[in-house]
Design a protein around this motif. Structure first.
Motif, PDB file in Angstrom:
ATOM      1  N   ARG A  16       2.576  17.259 -12.875  1.00  0.00           N
ATOM      2  CA  ARG A  16       2.546  18.696 -12.568  1.00  0.00           C
ATOM      3  C   ARG A  16       3.771  19.394 -13.118  1.00  0.00           C
ATOM      4  NH1 ARG A  16       0.980  17.364  -7.319  1.00  0.00           N
ATOM      5  NH2 ARG A  16       3.142  17.600  -6.670  1.00  0.00           N
ATOM      6  N   GLU A  17       4.927  18.771 -13.006  1.00  0.00           N
ATOM      7  CA  GLU A  17       6.157  19.396 -13.491  1.00  0.00           C
ATOM      8  C   GLU A  17       6.220  19.405 -15.011  1.00  0.00           C
ATOM      9  OE1 GLU A  17       9.227  17.224 -11.559  1.00  0.00           O
ATOM     10  OE2 GLU A  17       8.840  18.157  -9.605  1.00  0.00           O
ATOM     11  N   ARG A  18       5.590  18.442 -15.656  1.00  0.00           N
ATOM     12  CA  ARG A  18       5.614  18.356 -17.115  1.00  0.00           C
ATOM     13  C   ARG A  18       4.695  19.399 -17.742  1.00  0.00           C
ATOM     14  NH1 ARG A  18       4.690  12.896 -17.848  1.00  0.00           N
ATOM     15  NH2 ARG A  18       2.476  13.320 -17.769  1.00  0.00           N
ATOM     16  N   LYS A  19       3.561  19.656 -17.085  1.00  0.00           N
ATOM     17  CA  LYS A  19       2.601  20.610 -17.630  1.00  0.00           C
ATOM     18  C   LYS A  19       3.130  22.024 -17.406  1.00  0.00           C
ATOM     19  CE  LYS A  19      -1.548  20.112 -16.119  1.00  0.00           C
ATOM     20  NZ  LYS A  19      -2.851  20.245 -15.481  1.00  0.00           N
ATOM     21  N   LEU A  23       4.140   5.732  -5.490  1.00  0.00           N
ATOM     22  CA  LEU A  23       4.165   5.770  -6.960  1.00  0.00           C
ATOM     23  C   LEU A  23       3.121   6.736  -7.501  1.00  0.00           C
ATOM     24  CD1 LEU A  23       4.681   2.025  -7.916  1.00  0.00           C
ATOM     25  CD2 LEU A  23       6.255   3.926  -8.279  1.00  0.00           C
ATOM     26  N   ARG A  24       1.942   6.743  -6.897  1.00  0.00           N
ATOM     27  CA  ARG A  24       0.901   7.673  -7.335  1.00  0.00           C
ATOM     28  C   ARG A  24       1.353   9.114  -7.119  1.00  0.00           C
ATOM     29  NH1 ARG A  24      -3.502  10.466  -5.264  1.00  0.00           N
ATOM     30  NH2 ARG A  24      -5.232  10.629  -6.735  1.00  0.00           N
ATOM     31  N   ALA A  25       1.959   9.402  -5.955  1.00  0.00           N
ATOM     32  CA  ALA A  25       2.447  10.748  -5.676  1.00  0.00           C
ATOM     33  C   ALA A  25       3.533  11.150  -6.672  1.00  0.00           C
ATOM     34  CB  ALA A  25       2.969  10.831  -4.245  1.00  0.00           C
ATOM     35  N   ALA A  26       4.413  10.219  -7.022  1.00  0.00           N
ATOM     36  CA  ALA A  26       5.480  10.522  -7.976  1.00  0.00           C
ATOM     37  C   ALA A  26       4.906  10.797  -9.362  1.00  0.00           C
ATOM     38  CB  ALA A  26       6.474   9.371  -8.033  1.00  0.00           C
ATOM     39  N   LEU A  58       0.829  -1.204   0.000  1.00  0.00           N
ATOM     40  CA  LEU A  58       0.000   0.000   0.000  1.00  0.00           C
ATOM     41  C   LEU A  58       0.866   1.258   0.000  1.00  0.00           C
ATOM     42  CD1 LEU A  58      -2.764  -1.082   2.531  1.00  0.00           C
ATOM     43  CD2 LEU A  58      -2.948  -0.935   0.047  1.00  0.00           C
ATOM     44  N   GLN A  59       1.951   1.238   0.753  1.00  0.00           N
ATOM     45  CA  GLN A  59       2.841   2.391   0.791  1.00  0.00           C
ATOM     46  C   GLN A  59       3.511   2.609  -0.566  1.00  0.00           C
ATOM     47  OE1 GLN A  59       5.889   2.145   3.736  1.00  0.00           O
ATOM     48  NE2 GLN A  59       6.577   4.239   3.426  1.00  0.00           N
TER      49      GLN A  59
END
Length: 58
Positions: free
Chosen positions: A42-45, A33-36, A27-28
């Motif tokens: 966000r950084e790509r956009k 992975l979802r946060a990454a 689960l962790q």
């Protein structure tokens, strides 16, 4: 005197702890992975940058 309820309880607790020990890292990893992925998206956009400065017309 029977120890059966104690033994059943002990095995039940062992099974729950063993299951949690199996699931918690997975689960962790999924959460990280979802946060990454979200951070990479966000950084790509590109951020909304204002256009060239123009004078206002009435």
């Amino acid at each position: 005197m029977s120890y059966l309820p104690y033994v059943i309880g002990a095995y039940a607790v062992f099974a729950l702890v063993f299951l949690w020990d199996f699931l918690a890292p997975r689960l962790q990893v999924r959460r990280e992975l979802r946060a990454a992925r979200l951070r990479a998206r966000r950084e790509r956009k590109p951020a909304a940058t204002p256009g060239p400065a123009t004078e206002l017309n009435r």
